[in-house]
Write a protein that holds these residues in place. Structure first.
Motif, PDB file in Angstrom:
ATOM      1  N   LEU A 244     -51.455  26.686  12.727  1.00 14.50           N
ATOM      2  CA  LEU A 244     -50.593  27.732  12.532  1.00 14.50           C
ATOM      3  C   LEU A 244     -51.660  28.837  11.765  1.00 14.50           C
ATOM      4  CD1 LEU A 244     -47.093  26.197  11.586  1.00 14.50           C
ATOM      5  CD2 LEU A 244     -48.024  27.300  13.693  1.00 14.50           C
ATOM      6  N   ASN A 245     -52.790  28.508  11.550  1.00  9.25           N
ATOM      7  CA  ASN A 245     -53.616  29.582  11.024  1.00  9.25           C
ATOM      8  C   ASN A 245     -53.627  29.493   9.588  1.00  9.25           C
ATOM      9  OD1 ASN A 245     -55.177  30.384  13.663  1.00  9.25           O
ATOM     10  ND2 ASN A 245     -53.383  31.985  13.568  1.00  9.25           N
ATOM     11  N   GLN A 246     -53.230  28.242   8.854  1.00  9.50           N
ATOM     12  CA  GLN A 246     -53.048  27.948   7.617  1.00  9.50           C
ATOM     13  C   GLN A 246     -52.081  28.590   7.072  1.00  9.50           C
ATOM     14  OE1 GLN A 246     -54.924  25.505   6.205  1.00  9.50           O
ATOM     15  NE2 GLN A 246     -56.326  25.438   8.367  1.00  9.50           N
ATOM     16  N   ASP A 247     -50.989  28.696   7.923  1.00 12.14           N
ATOM     17  CA  ASP A 247     -49.715  29.346   7.430  1.00 12.14           C
ATOM     18  C   ASP A 247     -48.750  28.169   6.937  1.00 12.14           C
ATOM     19  OD1 ASP A 247     -47.401  30.788   6.961  1.00 12.14           O
ATOM     20  OD2 ASP A 247     -47.345  31.834   8.918  1.00 12.14           O
ATOM     21  N   GLN A 248     -48.808  27.869   5.612  1.00  9.80           N
ATOM     22  CA  GLN A 248     -47.880  26.847   4.805  1.00  9.80           C
ATOM     23  C   GLN A 248     -46.455  27.040   5.038  1.00  9.80           C
ATOM     24  OE1 GLN A 248     -49.269  24.085   3.765  1.00  9.80           O
ATOM     25  NE2 GLN A 248     -51.308  24.483   3.978  1.00  9.80           N
ATOM     26  N   GLY A 249     -46.156  28.496   4.899  1.00  8.52           N
ATOM     27  CA  GLY A 249     -44.562  28.664   4.841  1.00  8.52           C
ATOM     28  C   GLY A 249     -43.867  28.327   6.168  1.00  8.52           C
ATOM     29  N   GLN A 250     -44.578  28.611   7.272  1.00  6.97           N
ATOM     30  CA  GLN A 250     -44.276  28.229   8.740  1.00  6.97           C
ATOM     31  C   GLN A 250     -44.214  26.848   8.940  1.00  6.97           C
ATOM     32  OE1 GLN A 250     -46.351  30.363  11.672  1.00  6.97           O
ATOM     33  NE2 GLN A 250     -44.473  30.739  13.016  1.00  6.97           N
ATOM     34  N   ALA A 251     -45.223  26.225   8.378  1.00  7.66           N
ATOM     35  CA  ALA A 251     -45.279  24.818   8.451  1.00  7.66           C
ATOM     36  C   ALA A 251     -44.305  24.091   7.957  1.00  7.66           C
ATOM     37  CB  ALA A 251     -46.911  24.370   8.076  1.00  7.66           C
ATOM     38  N   GLU A 252     -43.757  24.469   6.810  1.00 10.24           N
ATOM     39  CA  GLU A 252     -42.603  23.717   5.998  1.00 10.24           C
ATOM     40  C   GLU A 252     -41.487  24.352   6.568  1.00 10.24           C
ATOM     41  OE1 GLU A 252     -43.074  25.458   2.018  1.00 10.24           O
ATOM     42  OE2 GLU A 252     -44.877  24.363   1.476  1.00 10.24           O
ATOM     43  N   ALA A 253     -41.396  25.355   7.233  1.00 10.63           N
ATOM     44  CA  ALA A 253     -40.125  25.847   7.808  1.00 10.63           C
ATOM     45  C   ALA A 253     -39.679  24.953   8.997  1.00 10.63           C
ATOM     46  CB  ALA A 253     -40.069  27.018   8.308  1.00 10.63           C
ATOM     47  N   ILE A 254     -40.938  24.395   9.841  1.00 10.86           N
ATOM     48  CA  ILE A 254     -40.835  23.609  10.907  1.00 10.86           C
ATOM     49  C   ILE A 254     -40.460  22.127  10.512  1.00 10.86           C
ATOM     50  CG2 ILE A 254     -42.101  22.218  12.768  1.00 10.86           C
ATOM     51  CD1 ILE A 254     -43.961  24.632  12.938  1.00 10.86           C
ATOM     52  N   VAL A 255     -41.087  21.594   9.339  1.00 14.15           N
ATOM     53  CA  VAL A 255     -40.640  20.223   8.601  1.00 14.15           C
ATOM     54  C   VAL A 255     -39.198  20.288   8.357  1.00 14.15           C
ATOM     55  CG1 VAL A 255     -40.986  18.758   7.026  1.00 14.15           C
ATOM     56  CG2 VAL A 255     -42.769  19.774   7.938  1.00 14.15           C
ATOM     57  N   GLN A 256     -38.630  21.276   7.515  1.00 16.27           N
ATOM     58  CA  GLN A 256     -37.225  21.546   7.211  1.00 16.27           C
ATOM     59  C   GLN A 256     -36.111  21.548   8.271  1.00 16.27           C
ATOM     60  OE1 GLN A 256     -36.017  21.240   4.189  1.00 16.27           O
ATOM     61  NE2 GLN A 256     -38.420  20.761   3.420  1.00 16.27           N
ATOM     62  N   ALA A 257     -36.684  22.394   9.381  1.00 14.55           N
ATOM     63  CA  ALA A 257     -35.887  22.646  10.601  1.00 14.55           C
ATOM     64  C   ALA A 257     -35.646  20.979  11.359  1.00 14.55           C
ATOM     65  CB  ALA A 257     -36.340  23.591  11.654  1.00 14.55           C
ATOM     66  N   ALA A 258     -36.631  20.446  11.254  1.00 13.78           N
ATOM     67  CA  ALA A 258     -36.707  19.046  12.068  1.00 13.78           C
ATOM     68  C   ALA A 258     -35.627  17.912  11.381  1.00 13.78           C
ATOM     69  CB  ALA A 258     -38.059  18.327  11.965  1.00 13.78           C
ATOM     70  N   LYS A 259     -35.453  18.306  10.029  1.00 14.65           N
ATOM     71  CA  LYS A 259     -34.509  17.377   9.253  1.00 14.65           C
ATOM     72  C   LYS A 259     -33.049  17.689   9.626  1.00 14.65           C
ATOM     73  CE  LYS A 259     -37.634  16.779   5.525  1.00 14.65           C
ATOM     74  NZ  LYS A 259     -37.810  16.912   3.912  1.00 14.65           N
ATOM     75  N   VAL A 260     -32.708  18.857   9.745  1.00 14.27           N
ATOM     76  CA  VAL A 260     -31.400  19.432  10.097  1.00 14.27           C
ATOM     77  C   VAL A 260     -31.246  19.566  11.501  1.00 14.27           C
ATOM     78  CG1 VAL A 260     -30.758  19.917   7.657  1.00 14.27           C
ATOM     79  CG2 VAL A 260     -31.967  21.563   9.297  1.00 14.27           C
ATOM     80  N   SER A 261     -32.101  19.240  12.636  1.00 18.14           N
ATOM     81  CA  SER A 261     -32.135  19.834  13.822  1.00 18.14           C
ATOM     82  C   SER A 261     -30.917  19.384  14.562  1.00 18.14           C
ATOM     83  CB  SER A 261     -33.291  19.408  14.729  1.00 18.14           C
ATOM     84  OG  SER A 261     -33.191  19.940  16.126  1.00 18.14           O
ATOM     85  N   MET A 262     -30.343  19.973  15.473  1.00 25.95           N
ATOM     86  CA  MET A 262     -29.118  19.772  16.264  1.00 25.95           C
ATOM     87  C   MET A 262     -29.405  19.261  17.559  1.00 25.95           C
ATOM     88  SD  MET A 262     -26.528  20.627  14.248  1.00 25.95           S
ATOM     89  CE  MET A 262     -25.324  20.731  15.341  1.00 25.95           C
ATOM     90  N   GLY A 263     -30.675  18.986  17.962  1.00 26.12           N
ATOM     91  CA  GLY A 263     -31.271  18.506  19.268  1.00 26.12           C
ATOM     92  C   GLY A 263     -30.805  16.937  19.351  1.00 26.12           C
ATOM     93  N   ARG A 264     -30.768  16.674  20.625  1.00 29.51           N
ATOM     94  CA  ARG A 264     -30.680  15.193  20.912  1.00 29.51           C
ATOM     95  C   ARG A 264     -31.867  14.547  20.933  1.00 29.51           C
ATOM     96  NH1 ARG A 264     -28.595  15.112  27.125  1.00 29.51           N
ATOM     97  NH2 ARG A 264     -30.943  15.242  28.043  1.00 29.51           N
ATOM     98  N   ASP A 265     -31.805  12.859  21.070  1.00 32.05           N
ATOM     99  CA  ASP A 265     -32.741  12.187  20.869  1.00 32.05           C
ATOM    100  C   ASP A 265     -33.591  12.269  22.289  1.00 32.05           C
ATOM    101  OD1 ASP A 265     -32.430  11.647  18.218  1.00 32.05           O
ATOM    102  OD2 ASP A 265     -31.277   9.920  18.842  1.00 32.05           O
TER     103      ASP A 265
END
Length: 508
Positions: A244-265
């Motif tokens: 992500l071109n060293q965008d730490q904020g966007q990378a952290e947002a992806i990790v946080q979204a994965a923890k509370v994701s509504m998607g199925r397995d």
């Protein structure tokens, strides 16, 4: 029937002139015994006799001569051969009848040599039959040749002639541009469809990722890196940031979204299939970037002025739609303007509706920046500049981008003139500026067209002065007296000028 005295035989090894000792008439050629005589060298050798054989000095010499003959032009080497080996006569009764293969070449020879009458193989069956017999027995009739020389010469000259006809110039080959832009459009379509399929497929597992990352190329690379969203931890932030071109904020947002994701397995088999698809699309994106850079470089070599005005994609599409840069340079500006909108044009002509104002040129930034009322005017002006640029690129041995830069500056000024009324640069000033830039930036020591410079340099002051003096002289001859136009002519007997009244208008 005209009696043929001599025959001109053009072969892959040179020009040959034969004397005709005996010929049958057109009806006699159909006889079986005459056809057998032509097939036999012993009997055919009594019908013709070699007068002169002039081989090529080199392979390049032969290629140049054959190219001229194919266009119906007589080479200088052939002219010298005819002058040396055929007697020069004058008068209609003493004309020499020469049989040749090409009808256009026959006209050239007859025009250059009044004492020679040419008969072409297209119109004379006798000439065609005799030349066919010479072609069959050429290896034996032509002296000084070894076995297989004619076949090898035919093969080499045929390949050289085909290469010369297929490619106009090695350094200015626009076929790569046509294939490159077609491949680029196909890649764009495949990448967009594949990315859409990956987003929809992976969206069932991790729907929040599509809202965080909007770029398709980055999205498919993240799909290959993330895989199963359950594997994402705080330690994955650095790996995500690298994509992500060293965008730490966007990378952290992806990790946080994965923890509370509504998607199925998702199972491992489907995930592997999805990763393979994402990998293929990512490779296509990388190849598209390389191809785009290569196309930019090729356009800079083949059509730099057109590239500067329109940009690489639009300029390449114009060349591809026209078929070649040469075809594009032959089009008038009115055709360039609507190139790509042919269906709309013919539909408008059929229904008597409004004709289109632009075709492929609509993709240019100049038309997008123009106001709604002046889009048609700027498209016409842009097509004019593109037509000039394509001709400079095609017919210049070493094109530079200086003309394109000056014409782009004219387009910018024309847009500003439509918006604010600022006076734009004149064409003569623009061309003078471009020529000075070419002469200043001339590292290879190439000569500039002297006639073009002289034409621009000789125009301004002297001609303007003469026009001004002529106008002043004409104004002095005309005066207004009592509201009537008077023309000063020769003075009358009383010394007063003669008056010449104009017709009164109907309104008066």
């Amino acid at each position: 029937m005209v009696t043929v005295n001599n025959l001109l035989f053009e072969s892959a090894v040179g020009f040959s002139i034969f004397d005709v000792k005996h010929q049958a008439d057109a009806v006699g050629l159909e006889l079986p015994e005459v056809k057998e005589n032509i097939k036999s060298l012993d009997k055919f050798g009594k019908m013709v006799q070699l007068r002169s054989f002039n081989p090529w000095t080199s392979a390049q010499h032969g290629l140049e001569a054959i190219n001229l003959i194919s266009e119906g032009i007589m080479p200088d080497f052939l002219k010298q051969t005819l002058e040396l080996n055929l007697p020069q006569t004058s008068g209609k009764k003493s004309k020499i009848v020469l049989g040749v293969t090409d009808k256009r070449l026959a006209g050239e020879i007859s025009a250059a040599f009044p004492g020679i009458q040419c008969e072409a193989a297209d119109t004379s069956e006798v000439v065609a039959t005799l030349l066919r017999g010479i072609r069959v027995h050429a290896s034996k009739l032509l002296k000084g040749l070894q076995e297989g020389d004619i076949n090898r010469a035919q093969l080499g000259l045929g390949h050289a002639y085909s290469r010369a006809k297929v490619k106009f110039s090695v350094h200015k080959n626009d076929n790569h541009i046509i294939q490159g832009i077609a491949t680029l459009d196909a890649l764009d379509k495949g990448i967009n469809q594949g990315s859409m399929r990956v987003r929809e497929w992976y969206g069932w597992h991790f729907p929040e990722l599509a809202k965080i990352v909007s770029d398709n190329s980055t999205y498919v690379k993240l799909v290959g890196l993330i895989g199963n969203k359950k594997t994402l931890t705080e330690e994955s932030v650095d790996d995500l940031a690298n994509l992500l071109n060293q965008d730490q904020g966007q990378a952290e947002a992806i990790v946080q979204a994965a923890k509370v994701s509504m998607g199925r397995d998702i199972n491992d088999f489907d995930l592997n299939m999805l990763k393979d698809l994402a990998s293929n699309i990512s490779n296509m994106s990388d190849y598209r970037r390389i191809l785009s850079e290569s196309l930019d470089k090729k356009m800079g070599e083949v059509a730099p002025n057109l590239q500067v005005i329109l940009g690489t994609p639009v300029a390449a599409r114009l060349i591809s739609h026209a078929g070649s840069l040469t075809n594009l340079s032959k089009y008038p500006a009115s055709t360039v303007q609507i190139l790509g909108a042919e269906k709309a044009l013919f539909r408008a002509l059929k229904t008597k509706g409004a004709t289109p104002k632009y075709g492929l040129l609509y993709q240019s930034s100049f038309i997008g920046r123009a106001g709604p009322k002046v889009k048609g005017r700027i498209s016409r002006y842009l097509a004019n500049k593109c037509s000039i640029a394509s001709r400079i690129d095609n017919f210049t041995d070493h094109p530079t981008k200086h003309f394109g830069e000056v014409m782009r500056e004219q387009l910018e000024q024309r847009l500003e003139w439509y918006a604010t009324g600022a006076k734009p640069m004149k064409n003569t000033e623009a061309m003078d500026k471009a020529i000075k830039a070419v002469m200043a930036d001339n590292p290879t020591g190439l000569d500039i067209d002297v006639e073009m410079i002289d034409q621009h340099a000789a125009t301004p002051k002297k001609e303007k002065k003469e026009k001004k003096e002529k106008k002043e002289k004409k104004d002095k001859k005309r005066k207004s007296v009592g509201g009537e136009d008077v023309e000063m002519a020769d003075a009358g007997e009383d010394g007063e000028p003669k008056k010449k009244k104009k017709r009164k208008s109907i309104a008066a």
